[in-house]
Scaffold this active site. Structure first.
Site, mmCIF file in Angstrom:
data_model
loop_
_atom_site.group_PDB
_atom_site.id
_atom_site.type_symbol
_atom_site.label_atom_id
_atom_site.label_comp_id
_atom_site.label_asym_id
_atom_site.label_seq_id
_atom_site.Cartn_x
_atom_site.Cartn_y
_atom_site.Cartn_z
ATOM 1 C CB SER A 76 -9.410 6.163 12.434
ATOM 2 O OG SER A 76 -8.052 6.403 12.155
ATOM 3 C CE LYS A 123 -3.241 2.761 2.639
ATOM 4 N NZ LYS A 123 -3.883 3.022 3.944
ATOM 5 N N GLY A 161 -8.115 9.709 8.984
ATOM 6 C CA GLY A 161 -8.434 9.825 10.393
ATOM 7 C C GLY A 161 -9.457 10.877 10.763
#
Length: 264
Positions: free
Chosen positions: A212, A101, A162
């Site tokens: 998150s 990633k 986030g």
């Protein structure tokens, strides 16, 4: 329907991160509850050669064995193509996987990817045999450039990492889906609640990657289950075909030929 990542078919369309949980035990329980077969791990933040990192790594190995799943190392924290490429090569050597990633951050405030460095790193990694899953913004031109470089999987953000703000620009995301019909599109970053993930799947996205939203929930395990169900509902809704919106009301029971009482 299965999710295809570089030819590997998965039974679950949710990819999940391993950071920010109250404890490694909760992390493992939440990941298993989500049904995800792909777990992300940052080598820069969780070095498996250190004691704390080793504990996390042991739990992730348990998860991979139990789910018959896969590790997706990421280059979180990298700010240049050179740094990201170096970390990717280290990850491949340690974890024995060519999946990566790719994150190359260009701004510390909103953690927005640097498009120039991202493209440079992508080109180098693909030439070196990596299967790159790039994290990028919802920029159609950037996504198309990444696809042209050889990225079969592209991961545009819903909103900054986030934040939990959800899908900030649905039009951009829908346009990317429309213009890149053959790409595997996974929505990454900014998801806050299960309905965000459901909406992405209703748009025709192939999967969702999050961290998150589960890790920081009051009950991460229960939230993981909620996201799993949301993705399934969204996918089924997309396959079933959502009705077109109308400008005027249409009764579900027509009044034509309905019996009525006439009073003098």
């Amino acid at each position: 329907m299965s999710l295809n990542i570089y030819g590997q078919k998965l039974n679950n369309r949710l990819l999940i991160g391993s950071a920010l949980y109250p404890s490694p035990q909760v992390m493992k329980q939440a990941v298993l509850a989500s049904g995800s077969q792909v777990v992300t791990l940052s080598l820069k933040r969780q070095n498996p050669n250190e004691q704390a990192g080793q504990q996390i790594w042991n739990y992730i190995q348990d998860i991979i064995r139990e789910t018959n799943g896969f590790l997706l190392p990421n280059t979180a924290g990298c700010k240049t193509a050179k740094e990201a490429v170096t970390l990717a090569k280290m990850s491949r050597e340690i974890f024995q996987t060519d999946w990566i990633k790719l994150e190359v951050i260009g701004d510390d405030y909103n953690l927005q990817p640097d498009p120039i460095e991202l493209l440079q790193a992508t080109e180098q990694l693909i030439a070196d045999g990596f299967k790159v899953l790039p994290y990028c913004t919802d920029d159609l031109v950037l996504c198309r450039r990444l696809y042209d470089l050889g990225c079969e999987v592209i991961m545009p953000w819903a909103s900054p990492i986030g934040t939990g703000k959800g899908l900030m620009n649905p039009y951009n995301l829908e346009t990317i889906r429309l213009r890149l019909p053959d790409a595997t599109l996974i929505l990454d970053a900014g998801i806050g609640k299960p309905s965000d993930a459901c909406l992405a799947m209703e748009m025709g996205y192939d999967g969702v990657l999050l961290n998150s939203a589960v890790a920081l929930a009051d009950n991460p395990v229960l939230m993981a289950k909620a996201f799993a169900q949301a993705l399934q509902a969204g996918e089924q809704g997309y396959v079933a075909g959502v009705m077109e919106q109308r400008q005027t009301a249409h009764p579900s029971t027509p009044t034509l030929d309905t019996p009525f009482w006439h009073q003098n």
